[in-house]
Structures are given as structure tokens and as C-alpha cells.
Design an enzyme around this catalytic site. Sequence first.
Site, short mmCIF file in Angstrom:
data_model
loop_
_atom_site.label_atom_id
_atom_site.label_comp_id
_atom_site.label_asym_id
_atom_site.label_seq_id
_atom_site.Cartn_x
_atom_site.Cartn_y
_atom_site.Cartn_z
N SER A 1 0.82 -1.21 0.00
CA SER A 1 0.00 0.00 0.00
C SER A 1 0.85 1.26 0.00
CB SER A 1 -0.92 0.00 1.22
OG SER A 1 -0.15 -0.03 2.41
N HIS B 1 -1.31 -9.62 6.50
CA HIS B 1 -1.72 -8.26 6.15
C HIS B 1 -1.39 -8.09 4.66
CE1 HIS B 1 -2.09 -7.16 10.46
NE2 HIS B 1 -1.06 -7.98 10.60
N THR B 2 -2.41 -8.34 3.83
CA THR B 2 -2.17 -8.34 2.38
C THR B 2 -1.79 -6.97 1.85
OG1 THR B 2 -4.54 -8.01 2.00
CG2 THR B 2 -3.75 -10.28 2.05
N CYS B 3 -2.17 -5.91 2.56
CA CYS B 3 -1.81 -4.57 2.09
C CYS B 3 -0.32 -4.29 2.25
CB CYS B 3 -2.61 -3.51 2.84
SG CYS B 3 -4.39 -3.66 2.64
N PHE B 4 0.33 -5.05 3.17
CA PHE B 4 1.75 -4.80 3.45
C PHE B 4 2.61 -6.03 3.17
CE2 PHE B 4 -0.92 -2.37 6.43
CZ PHE B 4 -0.63 -1.09 6.01
#
Length: 855
Positions: free
Chosen positions: A800, A821-824
Amino acid sequence: MKAQLQIIVLSAKLKENKKNWFGPSPYVEVAVDGQSKKTEKCTNTHSPKWKQPLTVIVTPFSKLIFRVWSHQTLKADILLGMATLEVSETLKSNDMKICEVVRTLPLSAERDSTDVVGDLSVCLDGMQVDPETFASEEQKHNALPNGESRLNGDAAGRSSRDSSPSSDIADDPSLPNGHAVGSTGSPSPSSGALRPPRPPRPQRPPPPSPQRPPSSTASSTGSTPTHGSGGPSPETSPRVCVNGEPASQGSNSGPGSGSGQVLRVSPTPPRVSPINNGPLPPGWEQRVDQNGRIYFVDHIEKRTTWERPEPLPPGWERRLDPMGRVYYVDHISRSTTWQRPTAESVRNYEEWQNQRSQLQGAMHQFNQRFIYGLQDQLAPTANKEFDPLGPLPQGWEKRTDSNGRMYFVHHPTRSTQWEDPRTQGLLNEKPLPEGWEMRFTVDGIPYFVDHNRRRTTYIDPRTGKSSLENGPQITYVRDFKAKVHYFRFWCQQLSMPQHIKIHVNRKTLFEDSFQQIMSFHPQDLRRRLWIIFPGEEGLDYGGVAREWFFLLSHEVLNPMYCLFEYAGKDNYCLQINPASSINPDHLKYFKFIGRFIAMALFHGKFIDTGFSLPFYKRILNKPLALKDLESIDPEYYNSLIWIKENNLEECGLEMYFSVDKEILGEVTTHELKPDGGNILVTEENKEEYIRLVAEWRLSRRVEEQTQAFFEGFNEVLPQQYLQYFDAKELEVMLCGMQEIDLADWQRNTIYRHYARSSKQIIWFWQFVKEMDNEKRMRLLQFVTGTCRLPVGGFADLMGSNGPQKFCIEKVGKENWLPRSHTCFNRLDLPPYKSYEQLKEKLTLAIEETEGFGQE
């Protein structure tokens, strides 16, 4: 004699094109004397009717040019046909008065004027000319050489192959005299070549005529270059009108022989190169004409030009073939060409080669995708347990021909056939209920898997009958390979015999594919695909179709077309663009894309770019949850979580059951429920508000586009046949997965509160090393949200906040499950006490969890 003329464009009849399913969207453009007027477009018709008046300013000798165009949404408009009409001829045939004159003009193709593609009806009105005035003006008009007053685009439409004033383009206006050098006839300027007169310079003596060098191979007469050299002649020049009267028609003579009333000028070349003292290429000579202008003579190709010739780029050589034709040799690439290379052309070619190599690299990576391991593809029947059809009947054998196509041999009758004998007679079976799957034991006995309750049974849920009485109980196993085999089995049942041919041009791939796919009956798209690129020799046994799916998916899912958008500023998965309605035909395109995606799944092909996980869940008809919003808009999700966890009355927030949406700069308000703009959000109803906001954000604002997508999708492949897949498995089915390089993964992983030598990290990589590629893919999906890697591998993973490497962080207690945490691209790995505990917890997290936020 300018006058106003009203043109009423009535209607047209165009030849029908069977390839165009919707028909063209024609409009008419009228061009005359530099003016251009257009009508409105008529949508999807071969018999448009406009009845639209257009007003233009014309002279009695103007020529009207009518062009019928087909409006295109995603590319340049297509010229359907054109027609011309002389105003003078219309005046003569109507007693010098144009009053409601209706004409039907034949429309001809742009390249072939004899090819009639339809007709156009127009009505002319509002022009009247005095016959005597017309006759006198016509005499003046005809007195001009070659009718120079005609400025209706004839000269502008004429193009030459070369900007130089060579002998093979003597009518080019850039020629000094409009003729090849050495010609003795009077000058004849081309149409539209009239230029403003240059003021005379009587005090300046004319420069001497350029002399031919002794080395010239062409013959010479006096001091004038011959026709062979193609050089400019300084002894002739065009005459122009002075004060509105035509100049003297006498023959050409020297500067001192003409009368003072005749003004003689020479047209100025389009561009005069500055004097350069550098050496000229071999075979070239620099000369000066009698007006002091520099031109250049090419003695090899026998032509002249105003442009100073550039030397050949490094590595190039000019040669002559046995027939005396000039060609050029590139010693670097060992190739030849007829075109003279320049530094710019070589640079453009190198850029094109670079772009082409990048595309080939992406295509090479695309071709390396697969659904499950390579060993399973090479020997899919090695393990009979995963064959959804069970063993072959007695006397049958399965073989593969040289093209990789499977066929079946019946040894008792010594016959062969393409159809699987196990599927004959099963085509009319009903599909299983939602969440059920049929598998076969090693002995070929069918049993049924209920993925909803995670159990197995020999009882067919469609009939209630058991396929085996008192059979052994089979343990439930979540097996992606078995699901794929079962899905391929049903695709084989739905497939149609023979094949369909799809002709597409690479330059117009999107539009050609759209027209052809939408012109077929949906069931015909289940036949074997035969893709043909015109002008390219090759038979499609799967490779051409695979490239077509790659190239077309790259086009149709391009966010620049405004049909799809990236799920977030740093999330490159795609979702439907709410602003797609800017394209008036967007619903037709979404139906086409639905058919295309279903064809990719049905025929087992991959697409270039994937969708967001919530969109895959919609394809699977699975309900969306609030946690699904986190994968596409973490900021919006966090704001809803804050509302959920805090007291609105204490914070003093005043919200209503409505949301604002912005599309193309226009802000509108959408009510989440009837009269929602007047319903206040309170602690009692905020759960409903959060649910409605999440539902609107994920689906409702693009409901119309989604319905059009599924309409096309279900015509080819009913959604019920995908019911036993989850969203991540569907992504693998559609996009494929790559062979994961474990060394690259380890090299580009960072650690927080762990060290590379920590025992949990050593255990983690030991477990990953023991995994097969499918489980590694699921681990990658669990942490990053996708099974696909960038072109640069793990080093180019995006988060992200921009580039974000794979991260393992020490978080939690030993009895916790791992979190992601797929965003990170971060995996929260608790400090487990043993390898077996880490393996158990990580396997449970990867295999048994679905969605976000589960522990």
C-alpha cells in the site's frame, strides 16, 4: 461570387456488413473550400436518416465533398464511403438556380472509386447566379493554368512519395518549375501550387546557371541539367496574375527579354536547409540555382532535393543490385532494405524492437503459468484417484496424437474416436446441487463430496440412490486438482462438436474480437476455437488461441478504456469502474467481457490481468462481507471499523443513511434505503448502516454493469459449475500460477523482531521447501492476496505504500494462528515452540481460512 448554400442531408443506404453485429453508427461530413460541417450520428443502422440542414459558403466553381463515417467509441472513426458534387454542374443543369434540388450520390470506397458501397441523398437550396456573370467568371476560371482556383482539397489530398523535387514527382509544388530539369516545354504549375509573388530585384544581376560537373553520367545540353539528373531548372518559372489580370502568355525567355509588365517569380521551396560545410555522402553534389537557392543532386539515384542529405547511420552501406536499383545494407543486423535509413528511423526501429522484446518477455512469462504442477500435467492419469471419470471400459485405450490431442482406441472393433466412451450417454445428466462435487475411487466407483458440510457419501444427492451399498467411508479432503478435473469433465459435457473460426487483426484486436464474439450464438463459443490473424501463416492447435487470450485480455481490461479500474492506488487488481457509463455502449462491452472471461475458463486459457477477490466472490455467487472491503480500500474499511467500535453520540457525529459519490467530477447523493437522507444513524441502527455502506461500496454502485457481465458470462458457462471453488482457487483457474523460485523468495524477505538465524524462520523455510508449488501459491495468496508475481519476481512486490518486500514479523502467542496483512505483504508468525506446531498452525491458516480477519 461567394454565396450561401444550404445542404440538407436526408438519408443514406449502406451495404450491410455481416461481420458487424450491431451495424455502423454513421454520420456525414461535408467539406468545401476549407470548411467542414458534420451531422449527428445515427446509432447501429445501415439505413440512417438525418434530415439535418448544414449551411456553407461556396462559389459557383466549388466542389462539395461528402464523407460518410462510422463513429467508433474506442478507436478512430471508419470512413464508409465518399461522394463529390460540382456546384457548377448543378447550376448548369438547373438554369443557374439551385432551389430544393435533390440529388442521390453514389458512395464509393476510399481506395477504389469503382467500388460502390451505397448512396447518399441530399437536398441543395438557396443559390442563384446570373448567367452572364457566370459565363465571364467561367472564362477567367478556365484561363488559369490547370484551374488553379480550385482549392477544394484536390491539391491538399495529393501526396508524394518524396519531399524532393525529383523527376518522378514533377507536379509537386515544391519543385522550382514543376518539371524535371532539362525539359524544354513551358512550365505547368500543379494545382494549388500558386504562391504569393516575390518582389522583383532589378538591381541584382541573375547568378550564372549551374554547370554540370564532368563526373556526371547524364548528358547535358548547354548549361541546363538533363532529365536524368532530376535537378531543378533555373531557367523557367511560373507566371502569376498581377492586379487581378492574367500575366502575358508569351514563351519563357531570359531575364532581360521579358517586358516590364510580366512579373516572373519562382516558388519558394517548403524548407531551405541552412548551409552546412560538412562533407556530403558519396555521390551527392551541392549546387546553386539562378535565384541563389541551394539544392542537392544525387547522381546515383538521379534525383534532386532541397534537403541536405544526411550521411547513413553507422553500420549502413548503400549498394546497387544487378538491375541498377539502390538498396541499403545494415551490417550490424545483417539485413537489407529498399528505404534509405536515417538516424531517426533507426532510433524508432530500436524503440520498437525494445517494446516488442518487452511484450515477448511478458508473453513468455504468461506462457509459463499453469494450474497445478508440471508433473501432473505430463501424466494426468498416473493417479487414477484424481480421474473424475474413473477407469476406461474393458477393451478401450487412451492415446495422444502428434498434436497433443487425445483420442480413444477400441481394440475389439479396431476403431478410434475423439469422444471419451465414459462420457457417452451422460450429456443429459443434471448438475449437482450447489457445493457438491462428484469424484471416483481407484476402482471407478463414484462418490460425492459435500463442501458445505465437509463430508462425503455414496448417495447421489440428485436421485437419493447409493452407488455402493455398505462401502467404506471416505475422509473429506480439500483437493484443488480433483476440483479442476471435475470442472474439466463438465466442460467436456457442455462442449460442442467442430470448431469456430475467429478472424482478428492485431491492430484492431479489441473491436474485431468484440464484433465476432457477439455475432456468434453463445453455445457456438463452446466449440473448439480456431484463431486466425490475417497475413500470418500458422495453424491454431492451442498456441494461437493462448496468445489471443493474452493480447485481448490486456486490451479489454485496460483501465484507459474506463471499463475497469484498479482496486486501489497501490492495488493493481481490477474492479468495475463506476464511471464506465461515459461510454454509451458500456453495457454491450461488459456483456462481451463476460463472454470472454467465461470462454477463458471453459477452454482452459489464462488471462493477463486478474480481478479483485470480492469480484471473484461475486462470480461464485458467494455473499460479500465487510472484511472484503479491506482488500480494495483499507482506508474506507478502517473508517467503518472506527464507527463500529466507537459511540457516535459521544463523538457528536451526525450521519444519515446516504452516501456521496463522485463520478467524473460530479458529486451526487445516493440513499442507502428509502428516504435515507432523513434517517439519522444512531447506536441502535449503525450496524445496519455499516452493512448497507459496505454492500453499496462493493456491489450496488456497479450493479448495472455487473448484471451485463453475468448475462454474457452465463450464456457461455453457467455460474453453478464453479460453485465448489473458492475465490482464490478461481483466481488460479483464470490467471494461472507461476513456478515459485524459493531462492528468490528467501533473498527478498525481510524480518521484524526475528533474525535470519531464528529457529522459527529456519522452520518456516523448511516447511516452504517441503511444500509443492500449489501450496506455495496458497501461502503466497494468504500473505499478499494474489497468486501472481510481478515480472521482476519477489523483488518487485507492491504494497500500500509502494514497493513492499515479503515480511515475516514476530507477533502473538504460541497458541495463536498466523495472520496476514495483504496490504503490506506481511505475515505475523507467532513464536512457536516446535516445527510440528508451526507446520500444523500454518497449514490450518492456509487451507481452512477464507476471507479476512480470521484467527
